[in-house]
Write a protein that holds these residues in place. Structure first.
Motif, short mmCIF file in Angstrom:
data_model
loop_
_atom_site.label_atom_id
_atom_site.label_comp_id
_atom_site.label_asym_id
_atom_site.label_seq_id
_atom_site.Cartn_x
_atom_site.Cartn_y
_atom_site.Cartn_z
N LEU A 91 0.75 -1.39 0.04
CA LEU A 91 -0.14 0.00 -0.11
C LEU A 91 0.80 1.37 -0.04
N ALA A 92 1.86 1.19 0.65
CA ALA A 92 2.75 2.50 0.88
C ALA A 92 3.77 2.59 -0.33
N ASN A 93 3.65 1.38 -1.01
CA ASN A 93 4.53 1.31 -2.41
C ASN A 93 6.27 1.45 -1.79
N ILE A 94 6.47 0.59 -0.66
CA ILE A 94 7.76 0.60 -0.36
C ILE A 94 8.99 -0.34 -1.10
N GLN A 95 10.09 0.36 -1.41
CA GLN A 95 10.88 -0.61 -2.44
C GLN A 95 11.96 -0.31 -1.74
N THR A 96 12.96 -1.48 -1.91
CA THR A 96 14.38 -1.30 -1.45
C THR A 96 15.31 -1.57 -2.55
N THR A 97 16.47 -1.36 -2.25
CA THR A 97 17.65 -1.61 -3.31
C THR A 97 18.82 -2.00 -2.57
N ILE A 98 19.55 -2.97 -3.09
CA ILE A 98 20.78 -3.56 -2.55
C ILE A 98 21.80 -2.34 -3.05
N VAL A 99 22.65 -1.97 -2.09
CA VAL A 99 23.72 -0.70 -2.51
C VAL A 99 24.99 -1.71 -2.57
N GLY A 100 25.80 -1.01 -3.38
CA GLY A 100 26.90 -1.61 -3.79
C GLY A 100 28.16 -0.17 -4.15
N GLU A 101 29.33 -0.84 -4.45
CA GLU A 101 30.20 0.17 -4.57
C GLU A 101 30.36 0.51 -6.24
N ILE A 484 -2.98 11.48 1.55
CA ILE A 484 -4.02 11.89 0.22
C ILE A 484 -3.85 10.34 -0.28
N GLU A 485 -2.61 9.87 -0.72
CA GLU A 485 -2.75 8.38 -1.33
C GLU A 485 -3.78 7.55 -0.50
N MET A 486 -3.61 7.35 0.84
CA MET A 486 -4.29 6.31 1.47
C MET A 486 -5.72 6.70 1.62
N VAL A 487 -6.22 8.03 1.71
CA VAL A 487 -7.54 8.34 1.68
C VAL A 487 -8.13 8.00 0.47
N GLU A 488 -7.46 8.15 -0.62
CA GLU A 488 -7.92 7.80 -2.16
C GLU A 488 -7.98 6.18 -2.31
N ASN A 489 -7.13 5.52 -1.71
CA ASN A 489 -7.22 4.16 -1.70
C ASN A 489 -8.65 3.56 -0.84
#
Length: 567
Positions: A91-101, A484-489
Motif C-alpha cells: 500500500l505504501a509502495n515501499i521499495q528497497t535496493t541493494i547498495v554496492g560500490e 492523500i494517497e491512503m484516503v484515495e485508496n
C-alpha cells in the motif's frame, strides 16, 4: 532355536527397561542444556509495549503486565528493529535496493545556488547637498536609468545662499580672484557642473531648485527616499545595480572544499530556461566558513547583457569529473533513500532479506553525484535499504516506539515519542477544519460500515487536496501526500479489510501531524491497539478517552489504550 528366542526376548526386555530408567534423564539433560543456552540469550518484552526489552522476566515498567519472551512477543526482533506487513509494504509502495560500490571516475558534482547582484558593480546615488525633494523622477524599484539622467529636483537653502555668494564674488573676481575661485570650487564640491555655475553667474539670479543627475547606469534595486522628504548632504537616495553581470552563488559543504579551485568550468542550468546550458568559471571561494550551515560560498560571474538572469533565481551548477581518480570505489545511495534531521542523515536498512524487517541506520554523506549521494560511513557493500517510501517507514518506526529520524525526545508521562515539526498558523487552521471529517471516518470504521467509510473518505480527500502546501516543510509535504494517497485508496474500495489496511498508514501520517498541534478547543487522544495491523500495532485519533477500536469494531471494541493527550 528355542535358546536363541529366549536370548532375543531377554535383550528386548533389557533395552526397554534401560529406556524407562535412563531415557527421561537424558532428555531432561538435553532440554535443560538447551534451556540454559536459550535463556542466556533470551530477552523479555511486554505485549502492550513492544519497545520494552529486558534480559530477565518481570513486570512491564509502564503497565505492570507480566513480560513475555521477546521471540513470542516481538518476532525475535532487536529493540531497534520493527516489522511491517507485506500488505502495508504494498500500500505504501515501499521499495528497497541493494547498495554496492561504484567507480567514481569522471563523476560530477551538482551544486544548488542562487543568482545575486554583482556587488562589485553596485553603487549608491547620494545627494551632495541638503534640502527638500521637490520632485522625484524615479517612482519604483526595477526601473532602468542611464548615466546623466535627471533623478530629482531639490530645493536647498544652503545652495541658494552659496549662489548668492557666487554672484557677489563674480563682481570682485578682478580684485579678489582667490575669493572668486574659492566660491566656484565650493559649488563644484556639490557636484554642480561648470556650465551650471556659469549660467548662475551670467543670469545674476540664484536658482531655487537644483537637479540631481545619475552618476551611473543600471537598475534601481532600492528607493530610499520619497518625494517631499528632507535630506542631508551625502544621504543615499537610490541603490543602483549594474546587471550586465551577475553572480551565481553556490553552497559547498565543508567536506567538499578540497575538490574546488578558482578557474574550474561550471555548467549552469535554470528552471526558467530548461533547454539552455550556461557556461562560467569559478571566480571566488569564500575563505570563511558559515558556522550555521557548515558551508562556504562558491561564486561564478555570469554575463547578463541579455538580462536573462534575475537576482533571486535558483540555478544548478555542475562541475565535471572531480570526484575521483578512477581507482577509488565508494558506496552510493539514491537521494530518495536519505532522510535528514539537523546534522544527522539516516537511511532504513532491511535487516532480513526474507522478511520486511527494518531498522534505522545513521550514515555520513559525502558528495552529491546527480541524484545520488556518496556514503562515507554507515553502510556496507551489499546492504539493502529503503529507496522509496522512506518517510512512511520512518513514521511506522516512530509509532511503534522504535528508533527513528523523528524521535528526538521522549514524553515520560505517556511513553510516546515526540516529533518536532514546524506548523504555520495558517496550516494549523486548515488541518483542524478537516479533523471532524477524519473523526467521522474513524467512527465509520468502528461501526464497520463500508459504505459510510467510502463516502467520508471521498469527503476527506477533497479537504486534504485543498490544503495549501506552498510554504510547508518537506517533512510535512510527505505526510500530506501519503495521507492523500491512503484516503484515495480507502475511497476506491468496498473491501473493509483493505480499507482498514490503508487506514493504518493514513493514521501513521495524520497522527504524526496532530502531535504538533496545540491550543485545541477540544482534547485529542492518541490511542493505540497492539493487536491491530497483524499484531504490529496501529494508532488513531479520538476526542473520547474511552477506547472504541476502528480496526476490529465490535469484535474487539475496547482493545487499546491512550498513548498521548493533545490539547
Amino acid at each position: 532355536m528355542k535358546k536363541y528366542l529366549i536370548y532375543l526376548a531377554i535383550l528386548v526386555v533389557g533395552l526397554f527397561l534401560g529406556w524407562l530408567l535412563f531415557g527421561d534423564k537424558s532428555n531432561e539433560e538435553i532440554n535443560h542444556n538447551h534451556d540454559e543456552v536459550s535463556q542466556a540469550d533470551q530477552m523479555w518484552t511486554c505485549s502492550m509495549h513492544p519497545q520494552i526489552m529486558q534480559p530477565e522476566p518481570g513486570d512491564c515498567p509502564i503497565c505492570g503486565m507480566d513480560l513475555i519472551p521477546a521471540e513470542a512477543g516481538a518476532d525475535g526482533l532487536t529493540k531497534d528493529q520493527f516489522k511491517l506487513t507485506r500488505n502495508a509494504m504494498a500500500l505504501a509502495n515501499i521499495q528497497t535496493t541493494i547498495v554496492g560500490e561504484d567507480n567514481i571516475e569522471n563523476n560530477d558534482i551538482t551544486l544548488s545556488g542562487k543568482i545575486a547582484e554583482n556587488e562589485e558593480a553596485n553603487s549608491v546615488q547620494v545627494s551632495y547637498f541638503s534640502g527638500r525633494i521637490e520632485r522625484l523622477n524615479v517612482n519604483s524599484t526595477g526601473e532602468t536609468i542611464s548615466k546623466g539622467q535627471l533623478l530629482a529636483s531639490i530645493y536647498s537653502p544652503e545652495l541658494y545662499a552659496a549662489q548668492q555668494e557666487l554672484i557677489t564674488a563674480s563682481s570682485l573676481k578682478e580684485s579678489q580672484p582667490e575669493l572668486y575661485k574659492a566660491v566656484r570650487n565650493k559649488l563644484k564640491l556639490w557636484k554642480l557642473s561648470d556650465s551650471q555655475i556659469n549660467a548662475i553667474e551670467t543670469s545674476g539670479k540664484p536658482k531655487e531648485k537644483f537637479s540631481v543627475y545619475a552618476t551611473v547606469s543600471g537598475t534601481v534595486t532600492e528607493k530610499l527616499v520619497d518625494q517631499g522628504d528632507y535630506i542631508k548632504q551625502g544621504q543615499p537616495l537610490l541603490k543602483i545595480a549594474n546587471l550586465n553581470t551577475v553572480w551565481a552563488n553556490f553552497d559547498i559543504y565543508e567536506n567538499q572544499i578540497d575538490y574546488f579551485k578558482k578557474g574550474q568550468s561550471v555548467s549552469i542550468l535554470s528552471n526558467a530556461y530548461p533547454d539552455k546550458v550556461f557556461k562560467g568559471k569559478v571566480d571566488f571561494i569564500d575563505p570563511i566558513l558559515n558556522t550555521n550551515t557548515r558551508t562556504v560560498t562558491l561564486r561564478v560571474v555570469l554575463n547578463n547583457t541579455d538580462e536573462m538572469f534575475k537576482p533571486g533565481m535558483f540555478v544548478k551548477g555542475t562541475i565535471e569529473g572531480i570526484l575521483g581518480n578512477g581507482s577509488e570505489a565508494v558506496i552510493t545511495v539514491p537521494a530518495s533513500a536519505v532522510l535528514w534531521t539537523g546534522k544527522r542523515s539516516v537511511v532504513y536498512l532491511k535487516s532480513n532479506s526474507d522478511a520486511p524487517v527494518f531498522e534505522m541506520r545513521e550514515i555520513t554523506l559525502g558528495h552529491k553525484n546527480g541524484d545520488s549521494y556518496q556514503v562515507i560511513e554507515g553502510l556496507n557493500n551489499g546492504d539493502e535499504i529503503v529507496t522509496n517510501g522512506t518517510f512512511t517507514v520512518d513514521a511506522a518506526a516512530q509509532l511503534q516506539g522504535k528508533k527513528s529520524m523523528m524521535n528526538h525526545k521522549s514524553n515520560p508521562q505517556d511513553n510516546t515519542m515526540v516529533m518536532t515539526m514546524e506548523l504555520s498558523e495558517d496550516f494549523k487552521k486548515q488541518f483542524i477544519t478537516l479533523l471532524p471529517t477524519y473523526l467521522n471516518l474513524k467512527d465509520a470504521f468502528v461501526e464497520s460500515h463500508t459504505k459510510n467509510v467510502s463516502t467520508l473518505a471521498k469527503k476527506m480527500l477533497s479537504k486534504l487536496q485543498n490544503v495549501n502546501q506552498e510554504k510547508v516543510s518537506k517533512m510535512l509535504q510527505n505526510h500530506l501526500s501519503k495521507s492523500i494517497e491512503m484516503v484515495e485508496n480507502i475511497s476506491q474500495t468496498n473491501n473493509l479489510e483493505k480499507q482498514r489496511a490503508a487506514f493504518v498508514i493514513l493514521n501513521d501520517n495524520i497522527v504524526a501531524i496532530a502531535k504538533n498541534l496545540n491550543g485545541l478547543e477540544s482534547t485529542l487522544y492518541v490511542q493505540r491497539c497492539p493487536m491491530a495491523n497483524n499484531n504490529k500495532g496501529a494508532v488513531w485519533l479520538s476526542t473520547e478517552k474511552e477506547v472504541r477500536n476502528p480496526y476490529f469494531g465490535d469484535a474487539m471494541l475496547t482493545c487499546g489504550e491512550v498513548k498521548q493527550v493533545i490539547q
